[in-house]
Motif scaffolding. Sequence first.
Motif, short mmCIF file in Angstrom:
data_model
loop_
_atom_site.label_atom_id
_atom_site.label_comp_id
_atom_site.label_asym_id
_atom_site.label_seq_id
_atom_site.Cartn_x
_atom_site.Cartn_y
_atom_site.Cartn_z
N ASN A 1 5.51 1.97 -18.29
CA ASN A 1 5.64 0.94 -17.86
C ASN A 1 5.79 0.24 -16.50
O ASN A 1 4.92 -0.61 -15.98
CB ASN A 1 6.86 0.75 -18.00
N SER A 2 5.37 1.64 -15.78
CA SER A 2 5.07 1.09 -14.13
C SER A 2 3.94 0.72 -14.13
O SER A 2 3.78 0.26 -12.78
CB SER A 2 5.22 2.71 -14.06
N VAL A 3 2.85 0.85 -14.99
CA VAL A 3 1.62 0.44 -14.95
C VAL A 3 0.62 -0.58 -15.68
O VAL A 3 0.73 -1.40 -15.46
CB VAL A 3 0.62 1.59 -15.51
N ILE A 4 1.31 -0.89 -16.74
CA ILE A 4 1.20 -2.01 -17.33
C ILE A 4 2.02 -2.87 -17.16
O ILE A 4 2.11 -3.89 -17.32
CB ILE A 4 0.88 -1.62 -19.32
N LYS A 5 3.60 -2.68 -16.58
CA LYS A 5 4.30 -3.79 -16.88
C LYS A 5 4.06 -5.05 -15.53
O LYS A 5 3.91 -4.30 -14.11
CB LYS A 5 5.50 -3.86 -16.56
N LEU B 1 0.41 -0.98 0.00
CA LEU B 1 0.19 0.52 0.27
C LEU B 1 0.66 1.13 0.05
O LEU B 1 0.15 2.09 0.02
CB LEU B 1 -0.65 0.24 1.05
N LEU B 2 2.26 1.30 0.16
CA LEU B 2 2.99 2.79 0.37
C LEU B 2 3.03 2.54 -1.37
O LEU B 2 4.33 3.21 -1.74
CB LEU B 2 4.35 1.97 0.55
N LYS B 3 2.32 3.97 -1.89
CA LYS B 3 2.57 3.72 -3.28
C LYS B 3 2.01 5.33 -3.19
O LYS B 3 2.17 6.57 -1.90
CB LYS B 3 0.75 3.70 -3.96
N PRO B 4 3.07 6.15 -4.03
CA PRO B 4 3.00 7.76 -4.00
C PRO B 4 1.48 8.36 -3.86
O PRO B 4 2.09 9.26 -3.82
CB PRO B 4 3.67 7.93 -5.77
N ALA C 1 -5.80 8.38 -10.02
CA ALA C 1 -5.39 8.42 -12.25
C ALA C 1 -5.09 10.12 -11.71
O ALA C 1 -4.14 10.54 -12.80
CB ALA C 1 -6.64 8.77 -12.25
N GLU C 2 -5.19 10.62 -10.59
CA GLU C 2 -4.59 11.94 -10.80
C GLU C 2 -3.24 12.17 -10.89
O GLU C 2 -2.66 13.10 -11.56
CB GLU C 2 -5.35 13.19 -9.42
N TYR C 3 -2.58 11.30 -10.07
CA TYR C 3 -1.76 11.20 -10.01
C TYR C 3 -0.59 11.12 -11.13
O TYR C 3 0.43 11.53 -11.46
CB TYR C 3 -0.96 10.56 -9.08
N PHE D 1 1.89 12.56 -15.95
CA PHE D 1 1.98 12.83 -17.96
C PHE D 1 2.36 13.89 -17.77
O PHE D 1 2.80 14.71 -19.02
CB PHE D 1 1.01 12.17 -18.51
N LYS D 2 1.60 14.82 -17.69
CA LYS D 2 1.67 16.42 -17.53
C LYS D 2 3.81 16.93 -17.76
O LYS D 2 3.67 17.53 -18.48
CB LYS D 2 0.84 17.69 -16.65
#
Length: 284
Positions: free
Chosen positions: A88-92, A17-20, A66-68, A73-74
């Motif tokens: 890649n951090s999302v899909i891999k 659960l330690l996500k940014p 989603a906001e992160y 991307f911006k």
Amino acid sequence: MTSISLLSQKKLTRKGLLKPWVNLTLITHMKIRDNLSKLAKRNQIDKKIFTDFRNLLTTKIRKAKAEYFSNKFKENENNIKETWRTINSVIKTNNKINNNINLKENNTPVENNKVPNKLVDHFTGIAEKLTSNLPTPQNIATFYLKDRINNSFFAEPIVSIDILKTVNKLKNNGKGPNIVSTLVLKHNKDKLSDILTNIFNKCFADGCFPYELKTGCITPVYKGGSKSDVNNYRPICSLSPFSKIFERIIYDKMISFIEINTIFSKTQFGFRSGLSTEGAIIDF
């Protein structure tokens, strides 16, 4: 996140659960959700109270995530490398193979000490199976070589600076046969560069790629399906750093020759320095 205690960080890391995008407020709500779950199981509160709170929290976590990524991307909209790193951090997924692979042959479990040989037999037989299914060619290979290059490829002797540059590019992954670690090689590159230069130049002169450098450490990576089926694993071979150095030097010399003689097609964008899918889209 800086106000989270070290103990809490360890617990969150263990639970994944330690996500940014998980802030202190969400962590507090997670604790409330867990407490409500315990109370609901003990029938001390109505289960609907827990499910409503859990669903609301799930929506908030998804929105924060989603906001992160939208902000990431911006921030990197002009940096293609960082953008792809974010994608890649999302899909891999991290498919770490279990050290104990339980294979079956004709529905009979394969003994643990025989599993490595079964995997080796399978991996080494793939090429033969594929080539046996290829149709008989109608033309010989030279038929397709329309634009011949009169210049012959000549590999100039390797110099110490070639070794030093290549060693600096090696990754400290620590994989491959246990000959010498990449980290040790980097620390001693100045002492080893002249020795490796002489060895590789000798290999060039004799047209020989040492058998020892062909030895690699194969890791079977699970692809999907039944984990007991040998066909559902693919081999990843990690070579020694010496092999990588020699291969890279040969590669650089060949690419230089190909670029100078404009052998590449103008529509070849993949695996070329300075070119990417952006160039292909623009050309299209």
